[in-house]
Write an enzyme that holds these catalytic residues in place. Structure first.
Site, PDB file in Angstrom:
ATOM      1  N   CYS A 169      13.480 -13.791  -6.168  1.00 20.17           N
ATOM      2  CA  CYS A 169      12.929 -14.536  -5.450  1.00 20.17           C
ATOM      3  C   CYS A 169      13.682 -15.899  -5.389  1.00 20.17           C
ATOM      4  CB  CYS A 169      11.491 -14.599  -6.132  1.00 20.17           C
ATOM      5  SG  CYS A 169      10.324 -13.370  -5.664  1.00 20.17           S
TER       6      CYS A 169
ATOM      7  N   HIS B 219      21.530 -18.453 -14.561  1.00 17.99           N
ATOM      8  CA  HIS B 219      21.341 -17.181 -14.916  1.00 17.99           C
ATOM      9  C   HIS B 219      21.754 -16.522 -16.187  1.00 17.99           C
ATOM     10  CE1 HIS B 219      21.842 -12.961 -14.050  1.00 17.99           C
ATOM     11  NE2 HIS B 219      22.454 -13.022 -12.663  1.00 17.99           N
TER      12      HIS B 219
ATOM     13  N   HIS C  57       8.344 -35.328  -4.234  1.00 23.07           N
ATOM     14  CA  HIS C  57       7.683 -34.004  -3.754  1.00 23.07           C
ATOM     15  C   HIS C  57       8.189 -32.888  -4.651  1.00 23.07           C
ATOM     16  CE1 HIS C  57       5.874 -36.076  -0.691  1.00 23.07           C
ATOM     17  NE2 HIS C  57       7.083 -36.454  -0.090  1.00 23.07           N
TER      18      HIS C  57
ATOM     19  N   HIS D 125       8.234 -22.323  -6.172  1.00 24.89           N
ATOM     20  CA  HIS D 125       8.286 -21.220  -5.629  1.00 24.89           C
ATOM     21  C   HIS D 125       6.738 -20.557  -5.870  1.00 24.89           C
ATOM     22  CE1 HIS D 125       8.485 -16.739  -5.192  1.00 24.89           C
ATOM     23  NE2 HIS D 125       8.601 -16.656  -6.437  1.00 24.89           N
TER      24      HIS D 125
ATOM     25  N   HIS E 299      -2.030 -19.488  -0.998  1.00 22.78           N
ATOM     26  CA  HIS E 299      -3.293 -19.221  -0.695  1.00 22.78           C
ATOM     27  C   HIS E 299      -3.254 -18.690   0.740  1.00 22.78           C
ATOM     28  CE1 HIS E 299      -7.438 -19.938   1.220  1.00 22.78           C
ATOM     29  NE2 HIS E 299      -7.741 -19.626   0.234  1.00 22.78           N
TER      30      HIS E 299
ATOM     31  N   ASN F 121       2.786 -14.598  -1.696  1.00 24.16           N
ATOM     32  CA  ASN F 121       4.140 -14.701  -2.114  1.00 24.16           C
ATOM     33  C   ASN F 121       5.195 -14.139  -1.248  1.00 24.16           C
ATOM     34  OD1 ASN F 121       6.742 -14.469  -3.457  1.00 24.16           O
ATOM     35  ND2 ASN F 121       5.966 -13.515  -5.481  1.00 24.16           N
TER      36      ASN F 121
END
EC number: 2.3.1.-
Length: 461
Positions: free
Chosen positions: A193, A272, A356, A360, A389, A393
């Site tokens: 993702c 990572h 802002h 994710h 909502h 995802n």
């Protein structure tokens, strides 16, 4: 030639001219190294990368499914013998219903056509159809809104974690839009993702090398081929969260595009932690005990995510935080290391660095945890909660639906700074930081156009 004296200096301009004429060769020789160094600096300094515009795919209304409809599909699938064939496996349906009810997903998320019919269509053709509709839908709108021609695109980066057919998705785009032969294209797979930020970072690197061109980044995930029909509860969680979605982003390194660009890319930070076995194994695509492929989420996932996020924040902080916050962090670090080991780590106030936050939309728990740890207000995480909502995802593209939400709300002002942060398998935590170059208005066919008046909505805790 008239000789003029500079007031108060006693320097005769005619003598000065004669000096330069007689020493022209020396002055020229001294200037060459300076000009050479200046040229090297101009060529080697990082080129600004602008985000001209982006487009998020809005699925057609017939793909919308409510929680009730999803559970009816699940029960029908069990009764038809597609999955969970025995009556005693009703607990698996009930388990998914409980996950859905607590997930933060609304009643209008979308699943592909192949998963809304019986028998289910999960083959290559149905999977390609879903991905083509998403990618081409986003790209068609992007090209319409920007007026950029396909021949002007010099770089293409596509990311899709689990669906990587041959020819690649990048080749599919090249064929559809007849992109030029010398295009620099990459297809990123298996990166989870957080791959959307990775794709931006890769495109940024290519734009530093290839001058005066455009780059397109496409982020998506395929749902059709990844529905899990086995009995492993850990693998069933992804069925409840992932939905149809995708985004296309147009970047440019052309200085003349600054005037019309929405944002400038300031930083990308990639972490990572895959060298650690727990990180590497916490989200894995594999076969269950019955040979059915799904994604296993281990109990180490929350711990791994927190650790990787901490490293990302520690790396990003010095780049974006004001000096006061940097000093507070450094002083606390020294106290903890040398004098008071029991002292809690200092959490910088990132609200001083960003207006802002695009976190994710991986799930309700993830958003809750980041809101708590970063000491954010409900307004700061509103875009993430509302994206979860309305769209669910959507994997690597969720951060773009969140940015589109902020624009649709009219909150993006010139000089505002945006932090996009995503986590994914591997385990990775990646950040991108943008600067708004003007008061940004939503682009045509913003994915929130048809429902902005209904958001934000109250979500039951």
């Amino acid at each position: 030639m008239v000789a003029l004296s500079m007031k108060g200096s006693g320097i005769n301009l005619e003598d000065l001219q004669n000096f330069f004429i007689h020493n022209l060769e020396t002055i020229t020789l001294l200037s060459i190294p300076l000009l050479f160094l200046l040229t090297i600096y101009m060529l080697s300094r990082p080129k600004p990368v602008y985000l001209v515009d982006f487009s998020c795919y809005l699925p057609p209304s017939h793909l919308k499914v409510s929680v009730k409809t999803l559970m009816e599909h699940a029960r029908r699938a069990r009764e038809a013998g597609v999955c969970w064939k025995n009556k005693e496996n009703d607990y698996l349906v009930e388990f998914q219903q409980k996950i859905l009810e607590r997930s933060g997903l609304g009643e209008e998320t979308c699943i592909p056509e192949g998963l809304q019919c019986f028998p289910l269509q999960q083959g290559m053709a149905a999977s390609r159809k879903e991905t083509e509709e998403v990618i081409f839908g986003a790209l068609d709108n992007l090209f319409r809104n920007t007026g950029v021609k396909s021949g002007e695109i010099g770089v293409l980066v596509v990311n899709s974690s689990t669906f990587n057919p041959t020819p690649s998705l990048a080749s599919m785009i090249v064929n559809k839009y007849k992109l030029r032969d010398n295009l620099k294209s990459l297809n990123l797979g298996g990166m989870g993702c957080s791959a959307g930020v990775i794709a931006i970072d890769v495109a940024k690197g290519l734009l530093q090398v290839h001058r005066n061109t455009y780059a397109i980044v496409v982020s998506t995930e395929n749902i059709t081929q990844n529905l899990y029909l086995g009995k492993n509860k850990s693998m069933l969680v992804t069925n409840c969260l992932f939905r149809v979605g995708g985004a296309a982003i147009l970047l440019s390194n052309r200085s003349r595009d600054r005037a019309r660009a929405k944002y400038a890319l300031l930083h990308t930070v990639r972490i990572h932690t895959g060298s650690d076995d727990r990180s590497f194994e916490c989200a894995t695509q594999e076969e269950d005990e019955d040979g059915i492929i799904g994604v296993t989420l281990t109990k180490n996932l929350p711990m791994v995510a927190a650790r990787t996020l901490k490293i990302n924040i520690a790396t990003l902080g010095p780049l974006v935080l004001p000096m006061k916050e940097k000093l507070a962090f450094f002083v606390t670090f020294l106290k903890k290391k040398y004098f008071r080991p029991e002292l809690k780590n200092y959490t910088p106030d990132f609200k001083l660095a960003f207006e802002h936050f695009c976190i994710h939309a991986g799930g309700r728990a993830l958003i809750d945890e980041l809101e708590k740890n970063l000491k954010l207000s409900p307004l700061h995480v509103e875009a993430s909660r509302m994206t979860l909502h309305r769209f669910g995802n959507t994997s690597s593209s969720s951060i773009w639906y969140e940015l589109a939400y902020t624009e649709a709300k009219g909150r993006m002002k010139e000089g505002n700074r945006i932090w996009q942060i995503a986590l994914g398998s591997g385990f990775k935590c990646n950040s991108s930081v943008w600067l708004a170059l003007r008061n940004v208005k939503p682009s045509v066919n913003n994915p929130w156009e048809d429902c902005m008046d209904r958001y934000p909505v109250e979500i039951d805790i």
